[in-house]
Design an enzyme around this catalytic site. Structure first.
Site, short mmCIF file in Angstrom:
data_model
loop_
_atom_site.label_atom_id
_atom_site.label_comp_id
_atom_site.label_asym_id
_atom_site.label_seq_id
_atom_site.Cartn_x
_atom_site.Cartn_y
_atom_site.Cartn_z
N ALA A 48 16.99 12.45 -35.30
CA ALA A 48 16.61 11.14 -34.76
C ALA A 48 15.10 11.14 -34.57
O ALA A 48 14.47 12.20 -34.48
CB ALA A 48 17.33 10.93 -33.44
N GLY A 80 20.16 14.91 -35.68
CA GLY A 80 20.88 13.77 -36.27
C GLY A 80 20.99 13.89 -37.78
O GLY A 80 21.92 13.34 -38.38
N GLU A 82 23.91 16.03 -38.31
CA GLU A 82 25.09 15.22 -37.93
C GLU A 82 25.40 14.17 -38.99
O GLU A 82 26.57 13.89 -39.28
CB GLU A 82 24.84 14.58 -36.56
CG GLU A 82 24.83 15.62 -35.45
CD GLU A 82 24.27 15.11 -34.13
OE1 GLU A 82 23.24 14.40 -34.14
OE2 GLU A 82 24.85 15.43 -33.08
N GLU A 92 18.28 20.16 -30.83
CA GLU A 92 18.00 19.22 -29.74
C GLU A 92 17.69 19.93 -28.43
O GLU A 92 16.90 19.45 -27.62
CB GLU A 92 19.20 18.29 -29.53
CG GLU A 92 19.42 17.28 -30.64
CD GLU A 92 20.37 17.75 -31.74
OE1 GLU A 92 20.56 18.98 -31.90
OE2 GLU A 92 20.93 16.89 -32.44
C1 HXC Z 1 9.92 12.11 -35.44
C2 HXC Z 1 9.33 13.83 -36.83
C3 HXC Z 1 10.59 14.44 -36.65
C4 HXC Z 1 11.52 13.79 -35.80
C5 HXC Z 1 9.43 15.67 -37.97
N1 HXC Z 1 8.65 14.63 -37.66
N2 HXC Z 1 10.61 15.59 -37.35
N3 HXC Z 1 9.00 12.67 -36.24
N4 HXC Z 1 11.14 12.63 -35.21
N5 HXC Z 1 12.74 14.26 -35.60
C6 HXC Z 1 7.29 14.34 -38.12
C7 HXC Z 1 6.26 15.23 -37.44
O1 HXC Z 1 5.90 14.70 -36.19
C8 HXC Z 1 5.13 15.17 -38.43
O2 HXC Z 1 4.44 13.94 -38.32
C9 HXC Z 1 5.85 15.12 -39.78
O3 HXC Z 1 7.17 14.67 -39.50
C10 HXC Z 1 5.94 16.49 -40.43
O4 HXC Z 1 6.52 17.40 -39.49
P1 HXC Z 1 5.82 18.80 -39.12
O5 HXC Z 1 6.39 19.21 -37.80
O6 HXC Z 1 4.35 18.73 -39.24
O7 HXC Z 1 6.39 19.73 -40.29
P2 HXC Z 1 6.73 21.27 -40.23
O8 HXC Z 1 5.68 22.04 -39.50
O9 HXC Z 1 7.07 21.67 -41.63
O10 HXC Z 1 8.07 21.38 -39.33
C11 HXC Z 1 9.25 20.76 -39.80
C12 HXC Z 1 10.31 20.71 -38.67
C13 HXC Z 1 9.70 20.06 -37.43
C14 HXC Z 1 10.78 22.12 -38.35
C15 HXC Z 1 11.49 19.91 -39.22
O11 HXC Z 1 9.10 18.81 -37.79
C16 HXC Z 1 10.67 19.78 -36.35
O12 HXC Z 1 11.03 20.69 -35.58
N6 HXC Z 1 11.10 18.54 -36.20
C17 HXC Z 1 11.98 18.09 -35.15
C18 HXC Z 1 13.40 18.55 -35.40
C19 HXC Z 1 14.30 18.14 -34.27
O13 HXC Z 1 14.11 18.54 -33.10
N7 HXC Z 1 15.31 17.34 -34.57
C20 HXC Z 1 16.27 16.82 -33.57
C21 HXC Z 1 15.81 15.50 -33.02
S1 HXC Z 1 16.85 14.90 -31.74
P3 HXC Z 1 2.93 13.88 -37.77
O14 HXC Z 1 2.55 12.42 -37.95
O15 HXC Z 1 2.99 14.30 -36.37
O16 HXC Z 1 2.17 14.80 -38.66
C22 HXC Z 1 18.18 14.31 -32.53
C23 HXC Z 1 19.24 13.72 -31.68
C24 HXC Z 1 20.29 13.06 -32.50
O17 HXC Z 1 18.27 14.34 -33.71
C25 HXC Z 1 21.07 12.10 -31.71
C26 HXC Z 1 21.87 11.18 -32.57
C27 HXC Z 1 21.13 10.23 -33.40
#
Ligand code: HXC
Length: 259
Positions: free
Chosen positions: A67, A110, A113, A133
């Protein structure tokens, strides 16, 4: 179909539609607008009698990294409740047409999921599945504690959910989460190949079979068997049942009408 955050190609192959998540800079983070578009597209494709299988994909780097954290960061419980994003997920769950996720790169939160909401998963060997998460102060909210546990069992699901650790495509395959793992350049082709095998089947039978398999998650064995039997009987009202059995007896290939 004209969308901002997804690209939809109905009929990319005979009877197959491709839906591509298209927020590459954000690693296909599932913002609300994207999810709204995704639901509209899936529902429209589900109504399209020509489409017998949907392939859902992202890009090489990410299926979806979850998400949209930036969109959620400032929200409170009541904001989240009012947004009611999960009603969109419920609507995708109701899609009768089989959906195959073609996953390359990150399928996190997400994103993981969403891949599990699909009926089958074809993974590139680069795919990484995770429910991270907990690392941002929450927990899975769209099936990560439920579908993942049912797919790979308590021990592995608990570890992923409590530590946020990712698993590789090979580990996901060994655990029963994905159907196949293929070299990076082939994941979409492999998903189409699987989709073609599904699309080659009579569509009403495929839809009722999908519904019956999914019922196994919600019912006792006895209730599930009754449900299955009713769908089995229902198929004897279809022209495709007559055609399928007649073609077998006549030793020829059946021609499905979808009726
Ligand atoms: C918003 C995101 C994002 C996310 C990545 N980005 N994941 N933006 N929401 N979930 C954005 C980053 O901010 C960044 O933008 C760009 O994508 C590239 O990501 P980087 O982090 O620079 O890349 P990298 O170093 O290769 O790392 C990749 C990654 C990391 C490991 C996937 O981005 C990460 O940990 N992302 C979050 C993963 C996460 O926690 N997902 C769960 C979310 S909660 P900028 O502009 O800053 O450069 C969830 C709840 C679901 O999903 C509930 C139901 C819907």
């Amino acid at each position: 179909m004209d969308f901002q955050h997804i690209i939809v190609t109905p009929g990319i192959k005979p009877h197959i539609a491709l839906v591509q998540l298209n927020r590459p800079k954000e690693l296909n983070a599932l913002c609300l607008a994207l999810m709204q578009e995704l639901v509209s597209a899936i529902e429209a494709l589900d109504q399209d009698e020509d489409i017998r299988c949907i392939v859902l994909t992202g890009n090489q780097r990410a299926f979806a990294a979850g998400a949209d954290i930036k969109e959620m960061a400032g929200k409170g419980s009541i904001d989240m409740l009012k947004v009611d994003q999960f009603s969109n997920w419920e609507r995708i769950k109701r899609c009768k047409t089989p959906i195959i996720a073609a996953v390359s790169g990150f399928a996190l939160g997400g994103g993981c999921e969403l891949s599990m909401l699909c009926d089958m998963i074809v993974a590139s060997e680069t795919a990484k599945f995770g429910q991270p998460e907990i690392k941002i102060g929450v927990m899975p909210g769209a099936g990560g504690t439920q579908r993942l546990t049912r797919a790979i069992g308590k021990a592995r699901a608990m570890e992923m959910v409590l530590t946020g650790a990712f698993i590789s495509a090979k580990e996901a395959y060994a655990a029963g989460l994905v159907n196949k793992v293929v070299p990076a350049e082939l994941y979409l082709d492999a998903a189409f190949e699987l989709a073609q095998s599904v699309a080659a089947m009579p569509p009403i039978a495929a839809q009722l079979a999908k519904e019956s398999v999914l019922a196994a998650f919600n019912t006792s064995l006895d209730e599930g068997l009754v449900f299955e039997r009713k769908n089995f009987y229902a198929l004897f009202s279809t022209e495709d049942q007559k055609e399928g059995m007649k073609a077998f007896v006549e030793k020829r290939k059946p021609e499905w009408q979808g009726k």
